[in-house]
Structure formats: C-alpha cells, structure tokens
Write a protein that holds these residues in place. Structure first.
Motif, PDB file in Angstrom:
ATOM      1  N   THR A   8     -12.732  -6.454  -4.717  1.00  0.00           N
ATOM      2  CA  THR A   8     -13.545  -5.259  -4.970  1.00  0.00           C
ATOM      3  C   THR A   8     -13.138  -4.117  -4.036  1.00  0.00           C
ATOM      4  O   THR A   8     -12.406  -4.321  -3.068  1.00  0.00           O
ATOM      5  N   VAL A   9     -13.688  -2.957  -4.344  1.00  0.00           N
ATOM      6  CA  VAL A   9     -13.462  -1.774  -3.505  1.00  0.00           C
ATOM      7  C   VAL A   9     -14.001  -2.039  -2.094  1.00  0.00           C
ATOM      8  O   VAL A   9     -13.382  -1.673  -1.089  1.00  0.00           O
ATOM      9  N   GLU A  10     -15.155  -2.728  -2.017  1.00  0.00           N
ATOM     10  CA  GLU A  10     -15.775  -2.998  -0.704  1.00  0.00           C
ATOM     11  C   GLU A  10     -14.891  -3.934   0.115  1.00  0.00           C
ATOM     12  O   GLU A  10     -14.714  -3.749   1.316  1.00  0.00           O
ATOM     13  N   VAL A  19      -5.280   1.709  -2.633  1.00  0.00           N
ATOM     14  CA  VAL A  19      -5.273   2.134  -4.039  1.00  0.00           C
ATOM     15  C   VAL A  19      -6.330   1.316  -4.779  1.00  0.00           C
ATOM     16  O   VAL A  19      -6.269   0.079  -4.781  1.00  0.00           O
ATOM     17  N   THR A  20      -7.299   1.999  -5.354  1.00  0.00           N
ATOM     18  CA  THR A  20      -8.351   1.289  -6.085  1.00  0.00           C
ATOM     19  C   THR A  20      -8.559   1.921  -7.458  1.00  0.00           C
ATOM     20  O   THR A  20      -8.318   3.108  -7.642  1.00  0.00           O
ATOM     21  N   GLY A  21      -8.976   1.086  -8.405  1.00  0.00           N
ATOM     22  CA  GLY A  21      -9.289   1.577  -9.746  1.00  0.00           C
ATOM     23  C   GLY A  21      -8.152   1.396 -10.723  1.00  0.00           C
ATOM     24  O   GLY A  21      -6.984   1.584 -10.380  1.00  0.00           O
ATOM     25  N   ALA A  22      -8.534   1.017 -11.964  1.00  0.00           N
ATOM     26  CA  ALA A  22      -7.539   0.732 -13.002  1.00  0.00           C
ATOM     27  C   ALA A  22      -6.707   1.966 -13.345  1.00  0.00           C
ATOM     28  O   ALA A  22      -5.555   1.845 -13.765  1.00  0.00           O
ATOM     29  N   ASP A  23      -7.282   3.146 -13.157  1.00  0.00           N
ATOM     30  CA  ASP A  23      -6.552   4.371 -13.509  1.00  0.00           C
ATOM     31  C   ASP A  23      -5.349   4.617 -12.590  1.00  0.00           C
ATOM     32  O   ASP A  23      -4.533   5.485 -12.864  1.00  0.00           O
ATOM     33  N   LYS A  24      -5.227   3.826 -11.510  1.00  0.00           N
ATOM     34  CA  LYS A  24      -4.095   4.020 -10.591  1.00  0.00           C
ATOM     35  C   LYS A  24      -2.981   2.978 -10.806  1.00  0.00           C
ATOM     36  O   LYS A  24      -1.949   3.037 -10.139  1.00  0.00           O
ATOM     37  N   ILE A  81      -3.158  -1.898   0.295  1.00  0.00           N
ATOM     38  CA  ILE A  81      -4.382  -2.646  -0.005  1.00  0.00           C
ATOM     39  C   ILE A  81      -4.896  -2.157  -1.351  1.00  0.00           C
ATOM     40  O   ILE A  81      -5.122  -0.957  -1.539  1.00  0.00           O
ATOM     41  N   CYS A  82      -5.028  -3.062  -2.318  1.00  0.00           N
ATOM     42  CA  CYS A  82      -5.553  -2.614  -3.602  1.00  0.00           C
ATOM     43  C   CYS A  82      -6.633  -3.560  -4.101  1.00  0.00           C
ATOM     44  O   CYS A  82      -6.653  -4.739  -3.726  1.00  0.00           O
TER      45      CYS A  82
END
Ligand code: GLP
Length: 322
Positions: A11-13, A200-205, A235-236
């Motif tokens: 997760t992002v956290e 880098v987080t999120g599917a859009d990346k 880190i993703c």
C-alpha cells in the motif's frame, strides 16, 4: 544499470514506512545530513510518517539541512500553491528543522541566472545532497526537468509541459492558474546526490515507471538517467508495480521474442541454406548430396527439419528477449 534496489510495498502507507526507514537510518548515522526534498502528492504520506517518528522520539531533524528540488516561477513563498508553502505545511512546520536550514528556489527571482547559480553554490557549500527524494511525473519528469532533446545539467528555469500543468491543475482553482514555468535543480544536480530514493505510487504511473527503469536511457524520459546512478532505491506500491509486470512488460517481452524468432528464421533461410549451396558448389566432394541443388530446392530441408530448427531457436530467442 549500476545499482537499483527495488522495494515493493502493498500500500501507499507501507511505501511511506519503507521510505521513512531510509530517512531514519540516515538521520541516525548522520544527524546533520543534507536532504533533497520533493513536492507533489506522492511524498505526503512519507512526510506524515516522518513527523510521527520525530514526535515519537525516533528521529531528530534539528541539525538537518534541506534543499528542495523546484519552485513555480512567479509564486511568492506564501502563495497557497507555492512549493515553499507546501513544504512548510506538510513538513517543516511540524518538525524541529531550523527554518534557516531549509532551502527552496526563489519563485520571485528577478535575476534568474544569479538565483540559479546561488542555489547550486548553496548545495555545494552544504557538502552535497546525502539523500535525494524524488517523485515521478507522468511524462517521466524529475523535479521539473521535462522531456526534451538533452538532460539539463544544473538549476535552471524551465517551461512546464502541458501534461504537467494538467496534472498539477488539481491544486489550483483552474488550469489557467498553473504557472507556465518553474525553477528546478538540473538532472546533473540530482545525479550528484550520494543516494536517491524515488517513490512511485498508483496504477497511473506504471507505464512511465516501466519506461524510466526498464526502457532506454533518453532525455525524452528524464527519469531514465537514474539507471546510471550508483545508488538508487525505488519504492513502489502494488498498484504501480503490478502494471509494470503484467502489462507492458509482458507485451514487450512477447514482441521482442517474436522479432527474434523471425530474424533467426530469415537468417536460416537466406544465409544458412545459401552457404550450404555455395559450399556444395565449391567442395562438391564433401557435399555430394547437395551437388546441383538449385532454385526452390536450395531451401533443402524437409518440414520436420524446419520444425526442429524452429524449436531449437526458442530458448535462444527467449534468452535474448529477456
Ligand atoms: C510535480 C513535481 C515533481 C513531482 C511530480 C509528481 O510536478 N515538480 O517533483 O515528483 O510532479 O507529482 P505527484 O507526486 O503529485 O504525482
């Protein structure tokens, strides 16, 4: 690629906690370190985690110095969307870092060249950046180094790409209000940091993440230069990483694999059989069975032999495609 350490978080956290561990380790070993800091949505969970860790007594920012990547041209430090204000609200106002030890390019500079060289000198006088935090723009930008035909080296003024202005419009009342230019550390400034930590987080990346770390190094994807840095940690979260593995990555492998297969087959038909034919003419005693083979018969294998060749190519093609 010299050294890329990839940390995958669920997760992002979790990504924020992993990134905070890197900061904590540095702050413990070098309390007066120099941090290169970034803005955007990506580092916000990390900044929250760092604030919490200092409040819990696990880290101490009182001797830390920081230099930020970039600032919008024309925005005063107290403008609600300026990166100076972003840093105050999301980090500096909540930790023990001394205000005079935090540096952000001056968005209101009148002598741009002087401000940019002074910023570079400041970084040099601080002893260089120990850990540079980076986010990743949708077009592959780092800081505000936008795609182009070269890698800008040092701190400079830059025009913002349309895709960047659109992406950052969410922080402003409308896209028209997003500045058209900014001041940013150069790619060379970023590359001079001893260590780099990119989140880098999120599917859009996913797409751009793949291009940056697994595609060719090109100024059209500024982040791709990081492949040449000796100490990069990426880190993703799962959303960003899953797209890299199952989508574009697999298609690229498959396309390369097919291309190799065809190249081998063409090589076989046009060269191997051709050589065989030549040898049979030059050394007829060694190749009596080929003597006089001409025209369509020069592709002298039967179907089974061709299939056998084809099967033999598969592991070779897969190895090259990988
Ligand atoms: C902004 C910043 C970059 C940041 C990037 C990604 O324009 N100049 O430093 O890394 O865009 O932003 P976000 O994290 O919001 O996707």
């Amino acid at each position: 690629m010299l050294h890329l350490n990839i940390c995958k978080a669920e997760t992002v956290e979790e990504a924020a906690r992993l990134a905070a561990d890197h900061f904590q380790e540095l702050l413990c070993t070098k309390p007066a370190c120099v941090l290169g800091l970034a803005t955007g949505s990506t580092p916000i969970p990390l900044y929250r985690e760092l604030i919490a860790r200092e409040q819990a007594g696990r880290i101490d920012f009182s001797r830390v110095r920081s230099v930020n990547l970039d600032e919008y041209k024309g925005l005063a430090p107290d403008h609600p969307q300026s990166y100076r204000r972003f840093m105050q609200e999301n980090l500096f106002d909540h930790i023990s870092i001394r205000p005079e030890n935090t540096y952000v390019p001056d968005g209101l500079a009148t002598d741009v060249d002087a401000m940019c060289s002074a910023y570079e000198r400041t970084i040099e006088d601080l002893g260089g950046v120990d850990l540079q935090l980076l986010g990743l723009g949708h077009d592959g930008h780092i800081g505000f180094n936008e795609p182009g035909d070269h890698f800008p080296t040092r701190t400079h003024e830059t025009a913002l790409a349309e895709i960047t202005r659109q992406a950052n419009a969410r922080f402003f009342a409308s896209e028209a209000e997003v500045p058209t230019a900014a001041y940013t550390m150069g790619v060379g400034t970023v590359m001079a940091a001893r260590r780099i930590l990119m989140i880098v987080t999120g599917a859009d990346k996913s797409d751009i993440l793949h291009k940056a770390f697994f595609g060719p190094v090109t100024p059209w994807v500024p982040a791709s230069i990081l492949q040449f840095h000796p100490d990069v940690t990426l880190i993703c979260d799962r959303a960003a990483w899953d797209g890299v593995k199952s989508g574009y990555g697999f298609l690229r492998f498959f396309a390369r694999f097919l291309a190799m297969l065809y190249i081998m087959e063409i090589y076989d038909i046009f060269f191997f059989d051709w050589f065989l034919l030549c040898r049979s003419n030059f050394f007829p005693h060694f190749y009596p069975e080929l003597k006089g083979v001409v025209g369509p018969h020069m592709f002298g294998y039967n179907k089974k032999q061709h299939i056998a060749h084809f099967i033999l190519y598969i592991p070779a093609c897969a190895a090259i495609a990988l």
